[in-house]
Design a protein around this motif. Structure first.
Motif, PDB file in Angstrom:
ATOM      1  N   LEU A  34       0.840  -1.200   0.000  1.00 17.21           N
ATOM      2  CA  LEU A  34       0.000   0.000   0.000  1.00 17.21           C
ATOM      3  C   LEU A  34       0.876   1.251   0.000  1.00 17.21           C
ATOM      4  N   SER A  35       0.266   2.363  -0.273  1.00 17.72           N
ATOM      5  CA  SER A  35       1.020   3.624  -0.286  1.00 17.72           C
ATOM      6  C   SER A  35       1.571   3.915   1.112  1.00 17.72           C
ATOM      7  N   GLU A  36       2.631   4.693   1.144  1.00 15.13           N
ATOM      8  CA  GLU A  36       3.256   5.025   2.420  1.00 15.13           C
ATOM      9  C   GLU A  36       2.286   5.750   3.348  1.00 15.13           C
ATOM     10  N   THR A  37       1.485   6.620   2.763  1.00 13.08           N
ATOM     11  CA  THR A  37       0.499   7.363   3.568  1.00 13.08           C
ATOM     12  C   THR A  37      -0.484   6.415   4.237  1.00 13.08           C
ATOM     13  N   THR A  38      -0.988   5.462   3.464  1.00 13.54           N
ATOM     14  CA  THR A  38      -1.949   4.496   4.015  1.00 13.54           C
ATOM     15  C   THR A  38      -1.289   3.620   5.065  1.00 13.54           C
ATOM     16  N   ARG A  39      -0.065   3.144   4.795  1.00 12.81           N
ATOM     17  CA  ARG A  39       0.640   2.294   5.758  1.00 12.81           C
ATOM     18  C   ARG A  39       0.866   3.033   7.063  1.00 12.81           C
ATOM     19  N   ASN A  40       1.247   4.288   6.980  1.00 15.40           N
ATOM     20  CA  ASN A  40       1.472   5.073   8.197  1.00 15.40           C
ATOM     21  C   ASN A  40       0.179   5.240   8.990  1.00 15.40           C
ATOM     22  N   SER A  41      -0.928   5.423   8.278  1.00 12.60           N
ATOM     23  CA  SER A  41      -2.213   5.557   8.958  1.00 12.60           C
ATOM     24  C   SER A  41      -2.606   4.248   9.639  1.00 12.60           C
ATOM     25  N   LEU A  42      -2.304   3.137   8.982  1.00 14.00           N
ATOM     26  CA  LEU A  42      -2.661   1.827   9.540  1.00 14.00           C
ATOM     27  C   LEU A  42      -1.799   1.443  10.743  1.00 14.00           C
ATOM     28  N   GLY A  69     -13.018  10.340  -1.092  1.00  9.34           N
ATOM     29  CA  GLY A  69     -12.802  10.104  -2.526  1.00  9.34           C
ATOM     30  C   GLY A  69     -11.534   9.332  -2.828  1.00  9.34           C
ATOM     31  N   ARG A  70     -10.897   8.775  -1.814  1.00 10.93           N
ATOM     32  CA  ARG A  70      -9.667   7.997  -2.042  1.00 10.93           C
ATOM     33  C   ARG A  70     -10.034   6.502  -2.102  1.00 10.93           C
ATOM     34  N   GLU A  71     -10.373   6.047  -3.280  1.00 12.74           N
ATOM     35  CA  GLU A  71     -10.847   4.668  -3.439  1.00 12.74           C
ATOM     36  C   GLU A  71      -9.840   3.765  -4.149  1.00 12.74           C
ATOM     37  N   GLN A  72      -8.647   4.294  -4.461  1.00 13.00           N
ATOM     38  CA  GLN A  72      -7.686   3.511  -5.228  1.00 13.00           C
ATOM     39  C   GLN A  72      -7.275   2.220  -4.500  1.00 13.00           C
ATOM     40  N   GLU A  73      -7.183   2.270  -3.193  1.00 16.84           N
ATOM     41  CA  GLU A  73      -6.719   1.107  -2.422  1.00 16.84           C
ATOM     42  C   GLU A  73      -7.861   0.451  -1.636  1.00 16.84           C
ATOM     43  N   GLY A  94      -9.947  -1.844  -2.482  1.00 13.83           N
ATOM     44  CA  GLY A  94     -10.019  -3.301  -2.622  1.00 13.83           C
ATOM     45  C   GLY A  94      -9.161  -4.019  -1.580  1.00 13.83           C
ATOM     46  N   THR A  95      -7.923  -3.582  -1.442  1.00 12.98           N
ATOM     47  CA  THR A  95      -7.017  -4.211  -0.462  1.00 12.98           C
ATOM     48  C   THR A  95      -7.508  -3.981   0.957  1.00 12.98           C
ATOM     49  N   LEU A  96      -7.934  -2.759   1.240  1.00 11.82           N
ATOM     50  CA  LEU A  96      -8.414  -2.441   2.585  1.00 11.82           C
ATOM     51  C   LEU A  96      -9.677  -3.231   2.929  1.00 11.82           C
ATOM     52  N   LEU A  97     -10.550  -3.394   1.939  1.00 11.23           N
ATOM     53  CA  LEU A  97     -11.778  -4.153   2.162  1.00 11.23           C
ATOM     54  C   LEU A  97     -11.464  -5.630   2.431  1.00 11.23           C
TER      55      LEU A  97
END
Length: 231
Positions: free
Chosen positions: A108-116, A152-156, A158-161
């Protein structure tokens, strides 16, 4: 005088011995005596042989019982081994799925990983699993996915779901009767604010055209998280 009698007796005996009937009789007596002697000699051997056979048969029966007992033990052990092996295979499959999912999360993107990282603490698959099956983290993950969709950030998505659904299911397995279950939403059903949350780029009213994030309800039917849908 006695000597003469003895001589006469001997002569008479010698003559008698030349008689074929006497000779045959003597043979019969000799053969009978020989047979009786052979029988007497054979009887102890046969008796010993019978005793030895009986002893060996008894020993064989005893060994058969031991073999049968060991076969039962081996059968029971094989059943336990098969049960343990099946359980091990199942656990390996579960762990492999979590391991693959962990690897996917790392993409996943770095931003998403940091949030997780606020939800999934640690840097190993084991820590990933431990954090993921906790209800508070599952709820936080759902809220995070909802926020991403609403922004509106739906690119990832699928993986998050996939991540959410995996841990939601694993959490449910820890109870004989799961505390929560997915909310049932169907495409084309009428949008209802008491059941759904519409995305910002949706119509105000209408029918559900896409289910972006399934919600879930408690076992008694109370809505915990409304499904995120597009109208």
């Amino acid at each position: 005088m006695n000597k003469e009698l003895d001589d006469d007796f001997i002569n008479a005996l010698m003559i008698s011995l030349q008689d074929e009937r006497i000779i045959e009789k003597i043979k019969e007596i000799a053969e009978a005596a020989e047979a009786d002697l052979f029988s007497q000699l054979r009887e102890p051997k046969d008796l010993l042989k019978d005793k030895e056979i009986a002893r060996l048969q008894q020993e064989i029966e005893s060994k058969k019982e031991e073999i049968n007992e060991y076969q039962i033990k081996v059968h029971n052990l094989n059943q336990k081994i098969n049960s343990y092996f099946n359980e091990l295979q199942k656990r390996r499959a579960d762990y492999r799925e979590a391991e693959e999912l962990y690897g996917t999360v790392q993409q996943l993107s770095e931003t998403t990983r940091n949030s997780l990282k606020r939800i999934f603490k640690g840097n190993t698959v084991q820590e990933f699993i431990v954090c993921g099956v906790q209800y508070e983290n599952i709820s936080s993950l759902w809220d995070f996915i909802k926020n991403e969709i609403m922004e509106g950030r739906e690119q990832e998505r699928g993986t998050l779901l996939t991540l959410f659904q995996y841990f939601f299911q694993e959490y449910s397995k820890t109870y004989d009767t799961p505390l929560y279950k997915p909310q049932e939403v169907k495409i084309n059903e009428v949008f209802r604010e008491d059941l759904h949350i519409r995305t910002l780029n949706s119509k105000i009213s209408g029918n559900v055209t896409e289910i972006l994030l399934p919600g879930y309800i408690s076992i008694n039917g109370k809505i915990i998280k409304k499904s995120i849908v597009r109208i």
